[in-house]
Design a protein around this motif. Structure first.
Motif, mmCIF file in Angstrom:
data_model
loop_
_atom_site.group_PDB
_atom_site.id
_atom_site.type_symbol
_atom_site.label_atom_id
_atom_site.label_comp_id
_atom_site.label_asym_id
_atom_site.label_seq_id
_atom_site.Cartn_x
_atom_site.Cartn_y
_atom_site.Cartn_z
ATOM 1 N N ILE A 310 0.861 -1.184 0.000
ATOM 2 C CA ILE A 310 0.000 0.000 0.000
ATOM 3 C C ILE A 310 0.899 1.236 0.000
ATOM 4 C CG2 ILE A 310 -1.841 1.256 1.195
ATOM 5 C CD1 ILE A 310 -2.723 -1.367 2.458
ATOM 6 N N LEU A 311 0.741 2.045 -1.053
ATOM 7 C CA LEU A 311 1.516 3.286 -1.141
ATOM 8 C C LEU A 311 0.646 4.419 -0.615
ATOM 9 C CD1 LEU A 311 2.863 2.928 -4.817
ATOM 10 C CD2 LEU A 311 4.019 2.261 -2.686
ATOM 11 N N ASN A 312 1.194 5.202 0.280
ATOM 12 C CA ASN A 312 0.485 6.374 0.771
ATOM 13 C C ASN A 312 1.067 7.583 0.041
ATOM 14 O OD1 ASN A 312 -0.509 8.557 2.155
ATOM 15 N ND2 ASN A 312 -0.258 7.633 4.170
ATOM 16 N N THR A 313 0.279 8.173 -0.864
ATOM 17 C CA THR A 313 0.805 9.207 -1.766
ATOM 18 C C THR A 313 0.088 10.545 -1.563
ATOM 19 O OG1 THR A 313 -0.802 8.901 -3.552
ATOM 20 C CG2 THR A 313 1.023 7.349 -3.489
ATOM 21 N N ASP A 314 0.698 11.611 -2.120
ATOM 22 C CA ASP A 314 0.058 12.923 -2.010
ATOM 23 C C ASP A 314 -0.896 13.199 -3.174
ATOM 24 O OD1 ASP A 314 1.936 13.240 -3.991
ATOM 25 O OD2 ASP A 314 2.686 15.173 -3.280
ATOM 26 N N THR A 315 -1.017 12.263 -4.099
ATOM 27 C CA THR A 315 -1.971 12.454 -5.202
ATOM 28 C C THR A 315 -3.128 11.457 -5.102
ATOM 29 O OG1 THR A 315 -0.602 11.009 -6.560
ATOM 30 C CG2 THR A 315 -0.326 13.389 -6.884
ATOM 31 N N MET A 316 -2.814 10.198 -4.969
ATOM 32 C CA MET A 316 -3.827 9.144 -4.987
ATOM 33 C C MET A 316 -4.212 8.683 -3.578
ATOM 34 S SD MET A 316 -4.944 8.383 -7.887
ATOM 35 C CE MET A 316 -5.676 6.797 -7.534
ATOM 36 N N ARG A 317 -3.717 9.382 -2.572
ATOM 37 C CA ARG A 317 -3.858 8.895 -1.191
ATOM 38 C C ARG A 317 -3.361 7.453 -1.114
ATOM 39 N NH1 ARG A 317 -9.494 11.380 0.780
ATOM 40 N NH2 ARG A 317 -9.069 13.539 0.230
ATOM 41 N N GLU A 318 -4.229 6.524 -0.645
ATOM 42 C CA GLU A 318 -3.721 5.153 -0.503
ATOM 43 C C GLU A 318 -4.026 4.325 -1.750
ATOM 44 O OE1 GLU A 318 -4.651 3.233 3.199
ATOM 45 O OE2 GLU A 318 -2.882 4.236 4.013
ATOM 46 N N LEU A 319 -2.985 3.716 -2.278
ATOM 47 C CA LEU A 319 -3.120 2.908 -3.486
ATOM 48 C C LEU A 319 -2.550 1.527 -3.164
ATOM 49 C CD1 LEU A 319 -3.808 3.220 -6.536
ATOM 50 C CD2 LEU A 319 -1.413 3.838 -6.869
ATOM 51 N N ALA A 320 -3.371 0.483 -3.339
ATOM 52 C CA ALA A 320 -2.911 -0.866 -2.964
ATOM 53 C C ALA A 320 -2.653 -1.721 -4.198
ATOM 54 C CB ALA A 320 -3.958 -1.535 -2.085
ATOM 55 N N ILE A 321 -1.573 -2.487 -4.133
ATOM 56 C CA ILE A 321 -1.263 -3.467 -5.186
ATOM 57 C C ILE A 321 -1.293 -4.827 -4.490
ATOM 58 C CG2 ILE A 321 0.465 -4.193 -6.885
ATOM 59 C CD1 ILE A 321 1.721 -1.287 -6.280
ATOM 60 N N ILE A 322 -2.092 -5.738 -5.026
ATOM 61 C CA ILE A 322 -2.193 -7.076 -4.421
ATOM 62 C C ILE A 322 -1.792 -8.103 -5.466
ATOM 63 C CG2 ILE A 322 -3.773 -8.811 -3.458
ATOM 64 C CD1 ILE A 322 -5.419 -6.509 -2.315
ATOM 65 N N GLU A 323 -0.983 -9.058 -5.046
ATOM 66 C CA GLU A 323 -0.596 -10.147 -5.944
ATOM 67 C C GLU A 323 -1.077 -11.435 -5.312
ATOM 68 O OE1 GLU A 323 3.443 -11.631 -8.154
ATOM 69 O OE2 GLU A 323 3.535 -11.063 -6.066
ATOM 70 N N ASN A 324 -1.973 -12.107 -6.023
ATOM 71 C CA ASN A 324 -2.612 -13.290 -5.438
ATOM 72 C C ASN A 324 -1.839 -14.550 -5.778
ATOM 73 O OD1 ASN A 324 -4.613 -14.350 -3.910
ATOM 74 N ND2 ASN A 324 -6.094 -14.529 -5.571
ATOM 75 N N ASN A 325 -1.356 -15.233 -4.748
ATOM 76 C CA ASN A 325 -0.660 -16.525 -4.905
ATOM 77 C C ASN A 325 0.311 -16.589 -6.085
ATOM 78 O OD1 ASN A 325 -1.512 -17.950 -2.679
ATOM 79 N ND2 ASN A 325 -3.497 -18.373 -3.618
ATOM 80 N N PRO A 326 1.373 -15.783 -6.050
ATOM 81 C CA PRO A 326 2.314 -15.774 -7.177
ATOM 82 C C PRO A 326 3.107 -17.076 -7.275
ATOM 83 C CG PRO A 326 3.226 -14.570 -5.327
ATOM 84 C CD PRO A 326 1.822 -14.927 -4.949
ATOM 85 N N SER A 327 3.603 -17.334 -8.471
ATOM 86 C CA SER A 327 4.540 -18.445 -8.653
ATOM 87 C C SER A 327 5.672 -17.912 -9.528
ATOM 88 C CB SER A 327 3.843 -19.627 -9.326
ATOM 89 O OG SER A 327 3.608 -19.294 -10.673
ATOM 90 N N VAL A 328 6.549 -18.790 -9.909
ATOM 91 C CA VAL A 328 7.717 -18.366 -10.664
ATOM 92 C C VAL A 328 7.321 -17.765 -12.032
ATOM 93 C CG1 VAL A 328 8.218 -20.586 -11.785
ATOM 94 C CG2 VAL A 328 10.092 -19.137 -11.017
ATOM 95 N N GLU A 329 6.144 -18.128 -12.536
ATOM 96 C CA GLU A 329 5.669 -17.562 -13.817
ATOM 97 C C GLU A 329 5.457 -16.050 -13.696
ATOM 98 O OE1 GLU A 329 4.592 -20.837 -13.314
ATOM 99 O OE2 GLU A 329 5.901 -21.333 -15.007
ATOM 100 N N GLN A 330 5.015 -15.604 -12.520
ATOM 101 C CA GLN A 330 4.811 -14.156 -12.342
ATOM 102 C C GLN A 330 6.168 -13.440 -12.254
ATOM 103 O OE1 GLN A 330 2.436 -16.370 -10.731
ATOM 104 N NE2 GLN A 330 1.459 -15.787 -12.632
#
Ligand code: NAP
Length: 343
Positions: A310-330
């Motif tokens: 979760i990035l806390n920014t001065d433009t977008m406020r809180e922006l979350a990036i989620i990666e679901n169950n990654p493997s070596v392909e990701q």
């Protein structure tokens, strides 16, 4: 009239799980690269630590190499180029435009950093998934790349192929990142969340090792070094701080964590290892710490091998990036997306 194809030569340092997954992905997207960018690629060199080195200016038979690959395979039999006595020699002789650095994590950053330096000096673009050299030598390697007018890209060092650095670079112009927090280590998150359901520490760790998720040395995951190294890259690349892995306070996890996991669940809370960075008096502080979280905290909902930032920014406020169950392909996709940004 048919458009002439542009030829790009790749060289690999490392031919492990990530490198082989990237080779398979590149084969799979060969036609897409031709159609979209008019680009055709070949691999002119691969170097490993114990499995040999091979160079072929005409292009190595990568399909055959992948099909026949076994734990005891040796690349020397595919060598059809100039003799090379060292990895530095390999980098100078491999005839590549892009070096993909995919050797194992070493907290010193070396020898990977010396490979990257050698490649940048020789005018090669470098793409890596190896967080060690990026964390320990971020500024000097980035500066060298700028001086040589080549790219040094490292999307796969944090959250595999989920866009973190590319997102900030291309989609968050004029944005100041005030702080960030997340769960960045799949091995420990899998262990903590499986233990909530009664799985033993050993069984959960074994599962992540078999999935190829755990670092070659599992203590790097358990003692928080993997998270601290990723956090160091995030702080340097996104927040402008000069924080190395050694400057980051870390909490380890071991077999005796089960008691704390169960106590948190009894209180309707969740134990997570949280990686965070914040600004204090002109400095950036990084921490990797065990925290008991409220059940509605987005980090508490991240289970298994999944990651969140979760990035806390001065433009977008809180922006979350989620990666679901990654493997070596990701992870392989991170290399691919960096490659595409060079085209
Ligand atoms: N696996 C993942 O899901 C994942 C995710 C994100 C990032 N990464 C990062 O990606 C990198 C590669 O991971 P991996 O899972 O592919 O590792 P791996 O399967 O253990 O393969 C590592 C490769 O690097 C070679 N190597 C090791 N030390 C070397 C050295 N000093 N000089 C030249 N080659 C060397 C090894 O050669 P030998 O086999 O001959 O020893 C092997 O071919 C690591 O830095 C890892 O942290 C991995």
């Amino acid at each position: 009239m048919e458009q002439e194809l542009k030829q790009i030569n790749f060289a690999f340092i490392g031919f492990g799980k990530v490198a082989r997954a990237f080779a398979r992905l590149s084969i799979n997207r060969r036609k897409w690269l031709i159609k979209k960018y008019g680009v055709e690629w070949k691999i002119t060199g691969i170097a490993t630590k114990n499995h040999g080195i091979s160079i072929d200016p005409q292009g190595l038979p990568i399909g055959k190499m992948l099909r026949s690959w076994k734990a005891h395979s040796n690349l020397n039999s595919f060598h059809n180029g100039p003799a090379c006595d060292s990895h530095a020699d390999f980098i100078r002789q491999c005839g590549a435009d892009v070096l993909f650095e995919m050797s194992v994590l070493d907290l010193s950053g070396d020898p990977a950093a010396s490979y990257i330096r050698e490649a940048l000096r020789a005018g090669l673009n470098v793409i890596t998934t190896n967080k060690g050299p990026v964390a320990t030598h971020f500024r000097s390697l980035s500066r060298l790349a700028r001086q040589r007018d080549v790219q040094f890209l490292y999307e796969g060092t944090v959250m595999d192929g989920a866009p973190v650095f590319n997102l900030a670079r291309h989609n968050l112009p004029a944005t100041h990142i005030r702080s960030l927090r997340g769960i960045l280590n799949s091995t420990t998150n899998y262990i903590l969340t499986q233990m909530e359901q009664g799985t033993s520490f050993e069984a959960a760790l074994e599962y992540t090792k078999n999935k190829g998720i755990t670092e070659a040395d599992p203590s790097l995951d358990l003692e928080g070094w993997d998270s601290a190294t990723k956090l160091s890259v995030l702080i340097q690349a996104l927040m402008g701080g000069n924080v190395k892995p050694n400057d980051i306070e870390r909490h380890s996890i071991s077999e005796d964590i089960g008691r704390k996991v169960r106590a948190a669940v009894r209180r309707d809370r969740r134990l997570r290892r949280v990686t965070r960075a914040y600004r204090q008096g002109g400095r950036v502080i990084g921490k990797v710490e065990l925290q008991e979280l409220e059940i509605f905290d987005p980090l508490a909902a991240i289970r298994g091998l999944s990651n969140i930032l979760i990035l806390n920014t001065d433009t977008m406020r809180e922006l979350a990036i989620i990666e679901n169950n990654p493997s070596v392909e990701q992870t392989a996709y991170a290399l691919f997306s960096d490659l595409v940004s060079l085209l």
